[in-house]
Scaffold this motif. Structure first.
Motif, PDB file in Angstrom:
ATOM      1  N   ASN A  57       0.825  -1.204   0.000  1.00 45.63           N
ATOM      2  CA  ASN A  57       0.000   0.000   0.000  1.00 45.63           C
ATOM      3  C   ASN A  57       0.862   1.258   0.000  1.00 45.63           C
ATOM      4  O   ASN A  57       0.458   2.285  -0.553  1.00 45.63           O
ATOM      5  CB  ASN A  57      -0.928  -0.005   1.215  1.00 45.63           C
ATOM      6  N   GLY A  58       2.048   1.165   0.609  1.00 50.63           N
ATOM      7  CA  GLY A  58       2.970   2.295   0.552  1.00 50.63           C
ATOM      8  C   GLY A  58       3.427   2.588  -0.867  1.00 50.63           C
ATOM      9  O   GLY A  58       3.538   3.759  -1.270  1.00 50.63           O
ATOM     10  N   VAL A  59       3.687   1.532  -1.645  1.00 50.53           N
ATOM     11  CA  VAL A  59       4.073   1.718  -3.051  1.00 50.53           C
ATOM     12  C   VAL A  59       2.936   2.363  -3.841  1.00 50.53           C
ATOM     13  O   VAL A  59       3.163   3.265  -4.656  1.00 50.53           O
ATOM     14  CB  VAL A  59       4.476   0.367  -3.675  1.00 50.53           C
ATOM     15  N   ALA A  83      -6.444   3.636   2.566  1.00 47.58           N
ATOM     16  CA  ALA A  83      -6.638   3.970   3.977  1.00 47.58           C
ATOM     17  C   ALA A  83      -7.410   2.872   4.699  1.00 47.58           C
ATOM     18  O   ALA A  83      -7.073   2.496   5.831  1.00 47.58           O
ATOM     19  CB  ALA A  83      -7.376   5.305   4.102  1.00 47.58           C
ATOM     20  N   SER A  84      -8.432   2.329   4.054  1.00 49.24           N
ATOM     21  CA  SER A  84      -9.197   1.233   4.642  1.00 49.24           C
ATOM     22  C   SER A  84      -8.308   0.035   4.917  1.00 49.24           C
ATOM     23  O   SER A  84      -8.382  -0.591   5.990  1.00 49.24           O
ATOM     24  CB  SER A  84     -10.337   0.818   3.703  1.00 49.24           C
ATOM     25  N   ASN A  85      -7.480  -0.299   3.954  1.00 49.50           N
ATOM     26  CA  ASN A  85      -6.611  -1.456   4.113  1.00 49.50           C
ATOM     27  C   ASN A  85      -5.552  -1.249   5.184  1.00 49.50           C
ATOM     28  O   ASN A  85      -5.196  -2.182   5.902  1.00 49.50           O
ATOM     29  CB  ASN A  85      -5.955  -1.792   2.772  1.00 49.50           C
ATOM     30  N   LEU A  86      -5.055  -0.022   5.314  1.00 43.22           N
ATOM     31  CA  LEU A  86      -4.066   0.250   6.350  1.00 43.22           C
ATOM     32  C   LEU A  86      -4.690   0.202   7.744  1.00 43.22           C
ATOM     33  O   LEU A  86      -4.059  -0.271   8.701  1.00 43.22           O
ATOM     34  CB  LEU A  86      -3.405   1.604   6.094  1.00 43.22           C
ATOM     35  N   ILE A  87      -5.934   0.682   7.884  1.00 42.62           N
ATOM     36  CA  ILE A  87      -6.640   0.556   9.167  1.00 42.62           C
ATOM     37  C   ILE A  87      -6.774  -0.913   9.533  1.00 42.62           C
ATOM     38  O   ILE A  87      -6.510  -1.322  10.674  1.00 42.62           O
ATOM     39  CB  ILE A  87      -8.027   1.227   9.088  1.00 42.62           C
ATOM     40  N   PHE A  88      -7.183  -1.699   8.560  1.00 38.84           N
ATOM     41  CA  PHE A  88      -7.320  -3.142   8.761  1.00 38.84           C
ATOM     42  C   PHE A  88      -5.978  -3.776   9.125  1.00 38.84           C
ATOM     43  O   PHE A  88      -5.872  -4.612  10.026  1.00 38.84           O
ATOM     44  CB  PHE A  88      -7.877  -3.738   7.476  1.00 38.84           C
ATOM     45  N   THR A  89      -4.927  -3.337   8.437  1.00 41.26           N
ATOM     46  CA  THR A  89      -3.596  -3.912   8.628  1.00 41.26           C
ATOM     47  C   THR A  89      -3.045  -3.616  10.013  1.00 41.26           C
ATOM     48  O   THR A  89      -2.386  -4.476  10.624  1.00 41.26           O
ATOM     49  CB  THR A  89      -2.640  -3.347   7.561  1.00 41.26           C
ATOM     50  N   SER A 123     -15.220  -1.108   5.114  1.00 38.15           N
ATOM     51  CA  SER A 123     -14.985   0.012   4.198  1.00 38.15           C
ATOM     52  C   SER A 123     -14.219  -0.439   2.958  1.00 38.15           C
ATOM     53  O   SER A 123     -14.450   0.093   1.860  1.00 38.15           O
ATOM     54  CB  SER A 123     -14.230   1.138   4.916  1.00 38.15           C
ATOM     55  N   SER A 124     -13.310  -1.417   3.093  1.00 35.67           N
ATOM     56  CA  SER A 124     -12.597  -1.931   1.921  1.00 35.67           C
ATOM     57  C   SER A 124     -13.566  -2.525   0.909  1.00 35.67           C
ATOM     58  O   SER A 124     -13.467  -2.266  -0.303  1.00 35.67           O
ATOM     59  CB  SER A 124     -11.579  -2.995   2.347  1.00 35.67           C
ATOM     60  N   ILE A 125     -14.507  -3.317   1.392  1.00 35.16           N
ATOM     61  CA  ILE A 125     -15.491  -3.925   0.497  1.00 35.16           C
ATOM     62  C   ILE A 125     -16.328  -2.858  -0.190  1.00 35.16           C
ATOM     63  O   ILE A 125     -16.567  -2.909  -1.409  1.00 35.16           O
ATOM     64  CB  ILE A 125     -16.389  -4.899   1.273  1.00 35.16           C
ATOM     65  N   LEU A 126     -16.782  -1.858   0.580  1.00 37.68           N
ATOM     66  CA  LEU A 126     -17.640  -0.819   0.005  1.00 37.68           C
ATOM     67  C   LEU A 126     -16.881   0.041  -0.996  1.00 37.68           C
ATOM     68  O   LEU A 126     -17.439   0.432  -2.029  1.00 37.68           O
ATOM     69  CB  LEU A 126     -18.227   0.047   1.118  1.00 37.68           C
ATOM     70  N   PHE A 127     -15.617   0.346  -0.725  1.00 41.29           N
ATOM     71  CA  PHE A 127     -14.848   1.141  -1.684  1.00 41.29           C
ATOM     72  C   PHE A 127     -14.550   0.343  -2.953  1.00 41.29           C
ATOM     73  O   PHE A 127     -14.552   0.909  -4.059  1.00 41.29           O
ATOM     74  CB  PHE A 127     -13.555   1.648  -1.053  1.00 41.29           C
ATOM     75  N   LEU A 128     -14.299  -0.954  -2.832  1.00 38.74           N
ATOM     76  CA  LEU A 128     -14.142  -1.779  -4.024  1.00 38.74           C
ATOM     77  C   LEU A 128     -15.416  -1.772  -4.861  1.00 38.74           C
ATOM     78  O   LEU A 128     -15.367  -1.676  -6.096  1.00 38.74           O
ATOM     79  CB  LEU A 128     -13.780  -3.213  -3.622  1.00 38.74           C
ATOM     80  N   ILE A 292      -4.194  -6.463   0.844  1.00 38.00           N
ATOM     81  CA  ILE A 292      -3.328  -6.175  -0.305  1.00 38.00           C
ATOM     82  C   ILE A 292      -4.104  -5.974  -1.603  1.00 38.00           C
ATOM     83  O   ILE A 292      -3.495  -5.918  -2.668  1.00 38.00           O
ATOM     84  CB  ILE A 292      -2.277  -7.290  -0.494  1.00 38.00           C
ATOM     85  N   ASN A 293      -5.446  -5.834  -1.539  1.00 36.03           N
ATOM     86  CA  ASN A 293      -6.187  -5.721  -2.804  1.00 36.03           C
ATOM     87  C   ASN A 293      -5.811  -4.490  -3.634  1.00 36.03           C
ATOM     88  O   ASN A 293      -5.856  -4.577  -4.863  1.00 36.03           O
ATOM     89  CB  ASN A 293      -7.702  -5.801  -2.560  1.00 36.03           C
ATOM     90  N   PRO A 294      -5.438  -3.327  -3.051  1.00 31.30           N
ATOM     91  CA  PRO A 294      -4.996  -2.242  -3.941  1.00 31.30           C
ATOM     92  C   PRO A 294      -3.781  -2.634  -4.758  1.00 31.30           C
ATOM     93  O   PRO A 294      -3.639  -2.243  -5.918  1.00 31.30           O
ATOM     94  CB  PRO A 294      -4.668  -1.095  -2.966  1.00 31.30           C
TER      95      PRO A 294
END
Length: 347
Positions: A57-59, A83-89, A123-128, A292-294
């Motif tokens: 996600n940083g990349v 941002a959603s994925n980082l919160i989850f992470t 939020s990850s699911i909804l943003f996808l 890692i979906n992004p």
């Protein structure tokens, strides 16, 4: 959930995974091997996901910052997804320590970490789903979409997604607490009643699985038909990428939901250790995907790959002879209609 043995052959039920607080088996069940499996496998697995997610996600953020306009509709959605994925992470190290020993962070962090886990996940699911629908509008209804899709449109929809996700994640904040057991020590677990657990299960299944999957299939089906009807160069590659998108979502997210529904409707007078193993494995496959979906999405695109090559060559000049950079983003975009497509400058 996990079962641990007490003295005098008493078996105590306990949930091990905050990702799945819904289904509790009420039968006596010898699952010491599952205990050992979770204690030895989950902590290193969570640490690996944590490192991969932060780096990946940083990349994505670095490439967005260096090469893209941050105020476009697509990039606003993509930054919110990251941002959603980082919160989850960020919840994973806490859970790794919890599974390897006990919950040592207190009740306040028990509630906050569990709620953050759900917040990032929902939020990850909804943003996808939102990005999928946005791609559908941009490709299938491009004339109308280009007139109406502006930055404010993306900001408002992103705010709506966060509000829905926060409301959906209030249940663990209310019902999770810390309990001490003689064998396990301190445990952060769900103490809601059966009705709340059933409600949460079906809420997740309908709002965060059935509806997103339906949107994915319908939108990408229409996008595929539109692409095939055009004279776009490389249309077969585009169709193949669309197929990979839908397949990844279904392959990573469906098994866990199917296992949850089987678990909910199973005979509670029987103990199925295979089902418990399947639930742990599928829930963590889903964790991996939503961390890692992004990276999975953006690395499929040639334009993003070209940007990454540019970053590598600029940072490590000796790689310039080994890494070729494509001609131009405009040329690449003719071969690639996807969620990482650059929007018009007026957005």
């Amino acid at each position: 959930m996990i079962f641990t043995q007490y003295p005098n052959d008493f078996w105590h039920e306990r949930k091990i995974d905050n990702f799945d607080p819904y289904n509790v088996l009420t039968v006596q069940c010898n699952t010491i091997t599952i205990n050992n499996f979770c204690q030895h496998f989950l902590p290193p697995f969570y640490y690996v996901i944590f490192i991969a997610s932060v780096l990946g996600n940083g990349v994505v953020l670095l490439v967005l910052y260096k090469f893209e306009k941050l105020n476009t509709v697509t990039n606003i959605f993509l930054m919110n997804l990251v941002a959603s994925n980082l919160i989850f992470t960020l919840t994973l190290p806490f859970q790794a320590i919890h599974h390897s020993d006990q919950w040592i962070f207190g009740e306040a962090l028990c509630k906050l970490v569990t709620s953050a886990d759900y917040l990032g996940f929902y939020s990850s699911i909804l943003f996808l789903t939102l990005m999928t629908f946005d791609r559908y509008l941009a490709v299938v209804h491009c004339v109308v979409a280009n007139k109406r899709r502006r930055s404010c449109y993306a900001v408002v929809l992103s705010a709506v997604v966060w509000i829905i996700s926060v409301l959906a994640s209030l249940q663990p904040f209310i019902h999770f607490t810390v309990e001490e057991y003689p064998m396990e020590g301190l445990v952060c677990e769900d103490f809601s009643d059966a009705q709340w657990r059933v409600f949460s299960l079906y809420k997740q299944f309908v709002l965060f699985f059935i509806l997103p999957l339906t949107a994915f299939v319908y939108c990408y089906f229409r996008i595929t038909l539109t692409v095939l009807a055009t004279r776009m160069v490389g249309k077969h590659r585009t169709v193949w990428l669309i197929f990979i998108i839908v397949l990844m979502f279904f392959a990573f997210w469906s098994p866990y939901n199917i296992i949850l529904m089987i678990n909910e409707n199973q005979d509670l007078t029987q103990c199925n250790s295979s089902l418990l193993y399947a639930q742990y494995v599928t829930s963590n496959i889903a964790r991996l995907y939503f961390c890692i979906n992004p990276v999975l999405y953006t690395f499929l695109g040639r334009k993003f790959q070209n940007h990454v090559r540019g970053v590598l060559v600029s940072q490590v000049p000796c790689l310039s002879d080994r890494i070729s950079i494509g001609a131009s983003s405009r040329a690449l975009n003719t071969n690639y209609i996807y969620i990482y497509k650059t929007q018009p400058t007026n957005q």
